[in-house]
Design an enzyme around this catalytic site. Structure first.
Site, PDB file in Angstrom:
ATOM      1  N   ARG A 126     -11.747 -17.419  39.089  1.00  0.00           N
ATOM      2  CA  ARG A 126     -10.751 -17.153  38.046  1.00  0.00           C
ATOM      3  C   ARG A 126     -10.620 -18.348  37.107  1.00  0.00           C
ATOM      4  NH1 ARG A 126      -7.891 -14.834  42.673  1.00  0.00           N
ATOM      5  NH2 ARG A 126      -7.882 -12.580  42.504  1.00  0.00           N
TER       6      ARG A 126
ATOM      7  N   ASP B 168      -1.179 -10.159  45.612  1.00  0.00           N
ATOM      8  CA  ASP B 168      -1.722 -10.682  46.874  1.00  0.00           C
ATOM      9  C   ASP B 168      -0.733 -10.449  48.024  1.00  0.00           C
ATOM     10  OD1 ASP B 168      -3.839 -12.825  45.376  1.00  0.00           O
ATOM     11  OD2 ASP B 168      -1.959 -12.378  44.376  1.00  0.00           O
TER      12      ASP B 168
ATOM     13  N   ARG C 222      -1.001  -6.959  49.110  1.00  0.00           N
ATOM     14  CA  ARG C 222      -2.199  -6.824  49.952  1.00  0.00           C
ATOM     15  C   ARG C 222      -1.903  -7.304  51.368  1.00  0.00           C
ATOM     16  NH1 ARG C 222      -5.919  -9.320  45.141  1.00  0.00           N
ATOM     17  NH2 ARG C 222      -6.680  -7.344  44.285  1.00  0.00           N
TER      18      ARG C 222
ATOM     19  N   HIS D  53      -2.695 -17.856  42.231  1.00  0.00           N
ATOM     20  CA  HIS D  53      -3.267 -16.521  42.387  1.00  0.00           C
ATOM     21  C   HIS D  53      -4.780 -16.735  42.348  1.00  0.00           C
ATOM     22  CE1 HIS D  53      -4.337 -12.364  41.916  1.00  0.00           C
ATOM     23  NE2 HIS D  53      -4.852 -12.576  40.731  1.00  0.00           N
TER      24      HIS D  53
HETATM   25  N1  LIG Z   1      -3.194 -11.365  37.797  1.00  0.00           N
HETATM   26  C1  LIG Z   1      -3.752 -10.415  38.549  1.00  0.00           C
HETATM   27  O1  LIG Z   1      -3.306 -10.159  39.676  1.00  0.00           O
HETATM   28  C2  LIG Z   1      -4.930  -9.659  37.982  1.00  0.00           C
HETATM   29  C3  LIG Z   1      -5.481  -8.588  38.673  1.00  0.00           C
HETATM   30  C4  LIG Z   1      -6.571  -7.914  38.105  1.00  0.00           C
HETATM   31  C5  LIG Z   1      -7.073  -8.350  36.890  1.00  0.00           C
HETATM   32  N2  LIG Z   1      -6.524  -9.401  36.248  1.00  0.00           N
HETATM   33  C6  LIG Z   1      -7.024  -9.890  34.953  1.00  0.00           C
HETATM   34  O2  LIG Z   1      -6.613  -9.007  33.912  1.00  0.00           O
HETATM   35  C7  LIG Z   1      -7.470  -9.202  32.794  1.00  0.00           C
HETATM   36  C8  LIG Z   1      -7.922  -7.854  32.257  1.00  0.00           C
HETATM   37  O3  LIG Z   1      -8.802  -7.218  33.167  1.00  0.00           O
HETATM   38  P1  LIG Z   1      -9.470  -5.807  32.822  1.00  0.00           P
HETATM   39  O4  LIG Z   1     -10.227  -5.381  34.030  1.00  0.00           O
HETATM   40  O5  LIG Z   1      -8.429  -4.911  32.229  1.00  0.00           O
HETATM   41  O6  LIG Z   1     -10.479  -6.243  31.659  1.00  0.00           O
HETATM   42  P2  LIG Z   1     -11.089  -5.283  30.539  1.00  0.00           P
HETATM   43  O7  LIG Z   1     -12.262  -6.009  29.982  1.00  0.00           O
HETATM   44  O8  LIG Z   1     -11.256  -3.909  31.089  1.00  0.00           O
HETATM   45  O9  LIG Z   1      -9.934  -5.220  29.439  1.00  0.00           O
HETATM   46  C9  LIG Z   1      -9.530  -6.287  28.655  1.00  0.00           C
HETATM   47  C10 LIG Z   1      -9.079  -5.712  27.329  1.00  0.00           C
HETATM   48  O10 LIG Z   1      -8.512  -6.773  26.558  1.00  0.00           O
HETATM   49  C11 LIG Z   1      -8.787  -6.472  25.212  1.00  0.00           C
HETATM   50  N3  LIG Z   1      -8.582  -7.655  24.377  1.00  0.00           N
HETATM   51  C12 LIG Z   1      -9.353  -8.759  24.264  1.00  0.00           C
HETATM   52  N4  LIG Z   1      -8.802  -9.606  23.373  1.00  0.00           N
HETATM   53  C13 LIG Z   1      -7.655  -9.027  22.935  1.00  0.00           C
HETATM   54  C14 LIG Z   1      -6.628  -9.414  22.012  1.00  0.00           C
HETATM   55  N5  LIG Z   1      -6.696 -10.579  21.375  1.00  0.00           N
HETATM   56  N6  LIG Z   1      -5.592  -8.572  21.816  1.00  0.00           N
HETATM   57  C15 LIG Z   1      -5.538  -7.393  22.462  1.00  0.00           C
HETATM   58  N7  LIG Z   1      -6.464  -6.965  23.350  1.00  0.00           N
HETATM   59  C16 LIG Z   1      -7.514  -7.781  23.574  1.00  0.00           C
HETATM   60  C17 LIG Z   1     -10.225  -5.964  25.236  1.00  0.00           C
HETATM   61  O11 LIG Z   1     -10.535  -5.229  24.073  1.00  0.00           O
HETATM   62  C18 LIG Z   1     -10.212  -5.091  26.505  1.00  0.00           C
HETATM   63  O12 LIG Z   1      -9.918  -3.740  26.217  1.00  0.00           O
HETATM   64  C19 LIG Z   1      -8.606 -10.091  33.286  1.00  0.00           C
HETATM   65  O13 LIG Z   1      -8.361 -11.434  32.897  1.00  0.00           O
HETATM   66  C20 LIG Z   1      -8.525  -9.967  34.793  1.00  0.00           C
HETATM   67  O14 LIG Z   1      -9.106 -11.067  35.469  1.00  0.00           O
HETATM   68  C21 LIG Z   1      -5.455 -10.046  36.771  1.00  0.00           C
END
Ligand SMILES: NC(=O)c1ccc[n+]([C@@H]2O[C@H](COP(=O)([O-])OP(=O)(O)OC[C@H]3O[C@@H](n4cnc5c(N)ncnc54)[C@H](O)[C@@H]3O)[C@@H](O)[C@H]2O)c1
Length: 317
Positions: free
Chosen positions: A91, A151, A154, A178
């Site tokens: 991450r 987490d 989970r 995280h």
């Molecule tokens: N914190 C957590 O527990 C947790 C859990 C799962 C995923 N995540 C994180 O969430 C994030 C998103 O994951 P995902 O699977 O949805 O990715 P994804 O690639 O499916 O979606 C990301 C989206 O963000 C959009 N985007 C990019 N720049 C942008 C901007 N400036 N304004 C608006 N939209 C914008 C993209 O067009 C895309 O649709 C990742 O960083 C992932 O690691 C966090």
């Protein structure tokens, strides 16, 4: 089904953002749900698909698009925009790309939603919380990350399954980053009021030996990698976790959730965001709790904080 009054804006309509909106609609987490993304075709399709199901949800509405002005008057903004973790990628490696996105995104959002609570889901969410708080200049309680809420869910699922007890009766937290340095707080974990380490099976034998506990902690720590290896993203459980946080804020619940806030001296830690059990209610994080930890847990907390500090500093925060 009565929805919580209030406007939720979800930024990023990818796997995670769409699932946050879906969970929020089904749970009635906010009366108004708005989904935004820079990808017009994607966000329009996701909003349509979600709207098509609203006959079967509660009173909440779903709209969206590419315009940041859609955030006007938001009570809470959940940020999922950004690049996602690729198989095998940590991450922390994602940090630079996603910090640059926040530097553009946050000032634009704040112009339209100056009074909102901001919740970071984009990874690495702890490091990005430090960046976001510095960019936004808001009090720490108003800019925090979903942290180890996922987490922890989970962990509670694993514990409950192992001994055949409802997850609702399991009280245990994953804290810290995280990510790779996160760890469970076994010292204050209880099941139905019984300290977790004292739990015995029907035959009287200890259910949670040190080896079992280490295995469970490892399983939680590596859970995301497993899911990502199989399906390319984790989305449903984080969608529900974020919806739960939204409810705590909009419902003024003062619920204890392990969200990640920039700390101000708790356990001697400052200017680093990491997850600790925190009181979440009106206006965001109202208090970060200092729960009892043994020496090993304190050492792991400080290790997590130093890893996160180094990472934030390498980004210039
Ligand atoms: N914190 C957590 O527990 C947790 C859990 C799962 C995923 N995540 C994180 O969430 C994030 C998103 O994951 P995902 O699977 O949805 O990715 P994804 O690639 O499916 O979606 C990301 C989206 O963000 C959009 N985007 C990019 N720049 C942008 C901007 N400036 N304004 C608006 N939209 C914008 C993209 O067009 C895309 O649709 C990742 O960083 C992932 O690691 C966090």
């Amino acid at each position: 089904m009565a929805a919580h009054a209030g406007k939720l804006v979800v930024v990023g309509a990818g796997a995670v953002g769409s699932s946050v909106a879906y969970a929020a609609l089904i749970r009635g987490s906010a009366r108004e749900v708005v989904l935004t993304d820079i990808d017009e075709a994607k966000v329009e399709a996701e909003v349509l698909d979600l709207a098509h199901g609203t006959q079967f949800t509660g009173a909440s509405s779903i709209t969206g698009g590419t315009d940041t002005a859609l955030a006007a008057g938001a009570d809470i903004v959940v940020i999922t925009a950004g690049a996602k973790q690729r198989p095998g990628q940590s991450r922390l490696e994602l940090a630079g790309t996603n910090a640059r996105i926040l530097e553009r995104l946050l000032p634009a959002m704040l112009e339209h939603a100056p009074d909102a609570v901001y919740v970071l889901v984009t990874n690495p969410c702890d490091v990005l919380t430090v960046a976001a708080q510095s960019i936004a200049g808001l009090p720490a309680g108003r800019v925090f990350a979903s942290g180890t809420v996922l987490d922890t869910s989970r962990l509670r699922w694993l514990l409950g399954e192992r001994i055949g007890v409802s997850r609702a009766s399991v009280h245990a937290y994953i804290v810290g980053e995280h990510g790779d340095t996160e760890f469970p707080l076994w010292t204050c974990a209880t099941i139905g009021g019984v300290p977790l380490r004292d739990w015995v099976g029907p035959d009287g034998s200890a259910a949670f030996t040190p080896d079992v506990l280490d295995g469970l902690a490892r399983e939680v720590r590596t859970a995301a990698y497993r899911v990502i290896a199989g399906k390319g993203a984790t989305n449903y459980a984080i969608g529900l976790s974020a919806a739960r946080i939204v409810e705590a804020v909009l419902g003024r619940e003062d619920a204890v959730l392990p969200v990640s806030t920039v700390l101000d001296g708790q356990y001697g830690i400052r200017e680093v965001a990491l997850s600790l059990p925190s009181v979440v209610g009106a206006g965001g994080v109202r208090r970060v709790l200092e729960v009892p930890m043994d020496d090993g847990e304190l050492a792991r907390l400080s290790h997590s904080a130093e890893a996160l500090r180094a990472s934030a500093q390498s980004l210039g925060y």
